[in-house]
Design an enzyme around this catalytic site. Structure first.
Site, PDB file in Angstrom:
ATOM      1  N   TYR A 280     -12.450 -14.348 -14.895  1.00 17.39           N
ATOM      2  CA  TYR A 280     -12.953 -13.088 -15.451  1.00 17.39           C
ATOM      3  C   TYR A 280     -12.772 -12.967 -16.966  1.00 17.39           C
ATOM      4  O   TYR A 280     -12.110 -13.754 -17.597  1.00 17.39           O
ATOM      5  CB  TYR A 280     -12.449 -11.875 -14.698  1.00 17.39           C
ATOM      6  CG  TYR A 280     -10.989 -11.524 -14.651  1.00 17.39           C
ATOM      7  CD1 TYR A 280     -10.578 -10.571 -13.729  1.00 17.39           C
ATOM      8  CD2 TYR A 280     -10.027 -12.082 -15.487  1.00 17.39           C
ATOM      9  CE1 TYR A 280      -9.251 -10.178 -13.655  1.00 17.39           C
ATOM     10  CE2 TYR A 280      -8.703 -11.695 -15.411  1.00 17.39           C
ATOM     11  CZ  TYR A 280      -8.319 -10.751 -14.502  1.00 17.39           C
ATOM     12  OH  TYR A 280      -7.006 -10.359 -14.426  1.00 17.39           O
ATOM     13  N   GLU A 281     -13.462 -11.959 -17.513  1.00 20.27           N
ATOM     14  CA  GLU A 281     -13.611 -11.760 -18.962  1.00 20.27           C
ATOM     15  C   GLU A 281     -14.346 -12.941 -19.622  1.00 20.27           C
ATOM     16  O   GLU A 281     -14.112 -13.269 -20.780  1.00 20.27           O
ATOM     17  CB  GLU A 281     -12.258 -11.519 -19.648  1.00 20.27           C
ATOM     18  CG  GLU A 281     -11.392 -10.465 -19.014  1.00 20.27           C
ATOM     19  CD  GLU A 281     -12.075  -9.102 -18.894  1.00 20.27           C
ATOM     20  OE1 GLU A 281     -13.101  -8.886 -19.555  1.00 20.27           O
ATOM     21  OE2 GLU A 281     -11.581  -8.257 -18.135  1.00 20.27           O
ATOM     22  N   GLY A 282     -15.235 -13.567 -18.873  1.00 16.54           N
ATOM     23  CA  GLY A 282     -15.970 -14.739 -19.352  1.00 16.54           C
ATOM     24  C   GLY A 282     -15.265 -15.992 -18.874  1.00 16.54           C
ATOM     25  O   GLY A 282     -14.128 -16.266 -19.255  1.00 16.54           O
TER      26      GLY A 282
END
Length: 436
Positions: A280-282
């Protein structure tokens, strides 16, 4: 507060999002759509939840340039600040996750929810990335914490658990077997976690210093330079520290043997909880593409050279110090290789962009090790200075020993990574039959 970005059909590629925002006569907007993977998207721990939602205005251009940001509360807020009616934003379900069960991850349904535009129309992605970059630093810190707690538990267990005898002779003569910490590979697993935790802390603290300078330093040039360098280091904090957390938590679980795989000891939870950080968050591949494609090749390595000046200054300061040679020499060699490596990948990427995609993840780990090698050399420098000054604190001896382990056992990974990155995209892209 939450960040509502992802939709069922789009994660990283937010240009594909479909949530709509219709303007209302009173200046507000009505939002309709679906979001998924929303951390703390629904709970009763607070009286209200404020959602920051990405959506499209009716006349918005296609792609990421047509995204706006809206503030959408769970309960509408009256003029006097009191809570009013229930807004049209609901939890449609909870995702059943591999880890982090202490935080409800929700599917969110917007059904004519009332929202307020944040910032300028169609500039929502830039506004959201202020929070996204902060979150990426936070995700790196989350893995850093998991690395540390896994190490502390594994170290205590390794000192207590009796299994077999040392290969070099009995160590605990009063016991039926030696504690497993006498075995070389157990020490390798423990030191791997320790080196990644302490190197990660040095990097995280340095980024904190850079953020303070970017926001508060009186010199405009220092503010600008600090902002550029922290932007360079952010994908490294996110990807390198979370990859290392995966390596370290797995290694520490392995120290426990079969006991590590069952819930009783808590080690398997650290492995599960860290795994999401790589996504997550890229995802870490996205971080790698951002580092190589945008942060480095995007300005012809100008920001990388700014960090390189720090390395060059340390090499100049300690280059003739024989006691520092075991740390400075490999750092200097890798820094020199990194310049050639980056130039080569830039040239290949200019001819074929897939070359950047093929090399990016390997490049990320090389860059991460370059940064860690710099901080470990600095830590070794301080430790040697303190020991020479007569400081008998075991902390400095331990730091020096861990630095030696890092340079001997972990940093050499860069040689393999550079070789695989240089092998190019052909073995990945010319594979239609293999992937048929």
């Amino acid at each position: 507060g939450t960040m509502c970005l992802t939709e069922p059909h789009c994660g990283t590629d937010l240009g594909l999002l479909r949530t709509k925002a219709e303007p209302q006569p009173d200046g507000s907007y009505k939002l309709t759509g679906n979001k998924i993977f929303i951390s703390a998207g629904e709970h009763d721990m607070t009286s209200n939840i404020v959602h920051l939602v990405l959506a499209r205005l009716p006349d918005a251009p296609q792609g990421s340039k047509g995204i706006s940001l809206f503030l959408v509360p769970k309960f509408n807020v009256a003029e006097d600040g009191s809570l009013g009616t229930r807004n049209g934003i609901y939890c449609g379900g909870l995702e059943h996750k591999m880890g982090i069960h202490g935080n409800a991850t929700a599917q969110i349904v917007l059904d004519g929810a009332s929202g307020t535009l944040v910032g300028a129309p169609n500039k929502g992605l830039a506004a959201m990335f202020v929070m996204m970059n902060a979150a990426r630093l936070g995700v790196g810190n989350q893995s850093l914490g998991l690395t540390e707690v896994a190490y502390q538990n594994a170290l205590a267990y390794a000192k207590d658990r009796l299994q077999m005898r040392s290969l070099s002779g009995v160590k605990a003569k009063d016991k039926p077997a030696d504690p497993i910490i006498v075995h070389p590979d157990v020490r390798k697993m423990l030191l791997t976690a320790k080196a990644y935790a302490e190197g990660g802390r040095a990097l995280a603290i340095y980024c904190t210093l850079l953020l303070d300078k970017e926001l508060h330093h009186p010199d405009e040039k220092v503010r600008k330079d600090s902002g550029e360098v922290v932007a360079l280091l952010t994908p490294i904090v996110k990807a390198f520290l979370t990859d290392n957390g995966h390596i370290a938590t797995n290694a520490c679980m392995q120290v426990f043997g079969g006991h590590g795989f069952i819930k009783e000891w808590g080690m398997e939870q650290f492995v599960r909880d860290n795994r999401i950080n790589m996504i997550y968050e890229g995802t870490n591949t996205i971080q790698s593409l951002d580092l190589l494609g945008r942060k480095i090749l995007g300005n012809n390595g100008a920001t990388l050279k700014k960090f390189g000046k720090l390395i060059a200054a340390l090499i100049a300061e300690e280059g003739v110090n024989e006691k520092m040679a075991e740390f400075i020499n490999p750092l200097a060699y890798l820094a020199d290789q990194m310049t050639k490596f980056t130039t080569e990948l830039g040239f290949k990427g200019f001819q074929n962009p897939d070359e950047v995609g093929a090399a990016a993840v390997d490049y990320m780990r090389v860059a991460g090790h370059l940064v860690f090698a710099y901080f470990w050399a600095r830590m070794a420098q301080v430790a040697l200075q303190q020991i020479a000054a007569g400081n008998t604190d075991r902390f400095y001896v331990a730091k020096l020993q861990t630095a030696r382990f890092y340079f001997a056992k972990l940093l050499p990974e860069t040689a393999t990574l550079m070789r695989t990155a240089r092998s190019g995209a052909r073995s990945l892209m010319e594979t239609e039959e293999a992937l048929a």
